[in-house]
Design an enzyme around this catalytic site. Structure first.
Site, PDB file in Angstrom:
ATOM      1  N   SER A  16       0.828  -1.202   0.000  1.00 29.88           N
ATOM      2  CA  SER A  16       0.000   0.000   0.000  1.00 29.88           C
ATOM      3  C   SER A  16       0.866   1.257   0.000  1.00 29.88           C
ATOM      4  O   SER A  16       1.646   1.488   0.926  1.00 29.88           O
ATOM      5  CB  SER A  16      -0.909   0.020   1.231  1.00 29.88           C
ATOM      6  N   HIS A  34      -1.011  -1.020  -4.477  1.00 31.82           N
ATOM      7  CA  HIS A  34      -2.318  -0.751  -3.861  1.00 31.82           C
ATOM      8  C   HIS A  34      -2.388   0.733  -3.507  1.00 31.82           C
ATOM      9  O   HIS A  34      -1.533   1.247  -2.776  1.00 31.82           O
ATOM     10  CB  HIS A  34      -2.495  -1.609  -2.605  1.00 31.82           C
ATOM     11  N   ASP A  47      -4.646   3.643  -1.833  1.00 30.55           N
ATOM     12  CA  ASP A  47      -5.784   3.931  -0.949  1.00 30.55           C
ATOM     13  C   ASP A  47      -6.209   5.389  -1.080  1.00 30.55           C
ATOM     14  O   ASP A  47      -5.438   6.293  -0.754  1.00 30.55           O
ATOM     15  CB  ASP A  47      -5.388   3.677   0.512  1.00 30.55           C
ATOM     16  N   MET A 103      -8.822   8.224   0.186  1.00 34.15           N
ATOM     17  CA  MET A 103      -9.765   8.542   1.269  1.00 34.15           C
ATOM     18  C   MET A 103     -10.222   9.992   1.147  1.00 34.15           C
ATOM     19  O   MET A 103      -9.417  10.869   0.829  1.00 34.15           O
ATOM     20  CB  MET A 103      -9.079   8.363   2.630  1.00 34.15           C
ATOM     21  N   HIS A 155      -8.213   1.453  -4.324  1.00 37.26           N
ATOM     22  CA  HIS A 155      -9.242   1.197  -3.311  1.00 37.26           C
ATOM     23  C   HIS A 155      -9.861   2.539  -2.924  1.00 37.26           C
ATOM     24  O   HIS A 155      -9.219   3.362  -2.274  1.00 37.26           O
ATOM     25  CB  HIS A 155      -8.574   0.511  -2.106  1.00 37.26           C
ATOM     26  N   MET A 213     -12.073   4.679  -0.791  1.00 40.94           N
ATOM     27  CA  MET A 213     -12.787   4.822   0.479  1.00 40.94           C
ATOM     28  C   MET A 213     -13.446   6.195   0.471  1.00 40.94           C
ATOM     29  O   MET A 213     -13.067   7.108   1.210  1.00 40.94           O
ATOM     30  CB  MET A 213     -11.812   4.674   1.658  1.00 40.94           C
ATOM     31  N   MET A 242     -11.963  -5.881   4.557  1.00 40.97           N
ATOM     32  CA  MET A 242     -11.181  -5.027   5.457  1.00 40.97           C
ATOM     33  C   MET A 242     -10.942  -5.779   6.761  1.00 40.97           C
ATOM     34  O   MET A 242     -11.895  -6.236   7.402  1.00 40.97           O
ATOM     35  CB  MET A 242     -11.911  -3.715   5.742  1.00 40.97           C
ATOM     36  N   ASP A 248      -7.025  -6.487   3.554  1.00 43.04           N
ATOM     37  CA  ASP A 248      -6.360  -5.192   3.766  1.00 43.04           C
ATOM     38  C   ASP A 248      -6.493  -4.774   5.225  1.00 43.04           C
ATOM     39  O   ASP A 248      -7.607  -4.582   5.714  1.00 43.04           O
ATOM     40  CB  ASP A 248      -7.004  -4.142   2.853  1.00 43.04           C
TER      41      ASP A 248
END
Length: 216
Positions: free
Chosen positions: A9, A34, A36, A38, A67, A69, A138, A176
């Protein structure tokens, strides 16, 4: 042959030396990047957006796994694909029209994943499992790195594997949160295909060796 994919990540990378860390992953045994994302609304943290994604696209030479979020991910999935995402995962909890969003991603040529928070039961995926390419479970509550792994995840992996098999789905299972050298082999053993590792890789004295060990 069983998958044993490692997806470090970039949330745990050194953003002052992001290109250096990406190049390290290019040369390592890591399989995916990966990413992330947010928004400070769906999760209580803000990470990064398209400018960082552009840097990843420029330098990453491996599969890019994004990913999201974020709330209303359908507004942004196509742009992330334009910025190099090979797979885009959206949260079950954030999508009002999940089936539509999954097919929106696939129609743009990317693979589509669905994400479950720790408290969301696997049975919620029954009507979408045949459509998705990946299920991301998750194993911590999303929003921050470095959290403790939730033990119930092992049970959820088994339940997800059963759901995949009973629906003739080809979806991969990704985990994850709190993944490290202590639990990686068991996670693969019970049915995970892809492990996301952030702190375990980037806080290591030898990240490339750690990636190698996570795959054993």
């Amino acid at each position: 042959m069983k998958n044993k994919l490692i997806a470090p990540s970039l949330l745990s990378a050194d953003f002052g030396n992001l290109q250096r860390d990406i190049e390290m992953l290019n040369h390592s045994q890591a399989d995916w990047f990966h990413v992330d994302v947010m928004d400070g609304r769906f999760v209580p943290n803000i990470s990064f957006g398209f400018p960082v994604m552009k840097t990843v696209q420029q330098h990453a030479k491996k599969f890019i796994d994004v990913h999201l979020m974020i709330v209303e991910p359908e507004k942004y999935v196509e742009e992330f694909i334009e910025y190099g995402a090979d797979l885009v995962s959206v949260h079950f909890e954030a999508c009002t029209h999940l089936h539509r969003t999954i097919h929106q991603i696939q129609d743009k040529g990317a693979k589509a994943g669905v994400v479950l928070n720790p408290a969301t039961p696997v049975l919620m995926l029954e009507d979408i499992i045949a459509d998705v390419d990946l299920v991301l479970l998750m194993s911590v509550n999303p929003g921050f790195g470095g959290q403790k792994f939730i033990q119930n995840t092992y049970k959820k992996i088994s339940e997800t594997k059963d759901l995949i098999l009973s629906n003739n789905s080809t979806a991969l299972i990704q985990i994850d949160g709190g993944v490290n050298l202590d639990n990686a082999s068991r996670l693969f053993e019970v049915g995970a295909d892809v492990l996301v590792a952030g702190n375990a890789v980037f806080s290591s004295d030898n990240p490339e060796k750690t990636i190698e060990l996570l795959k054993i």
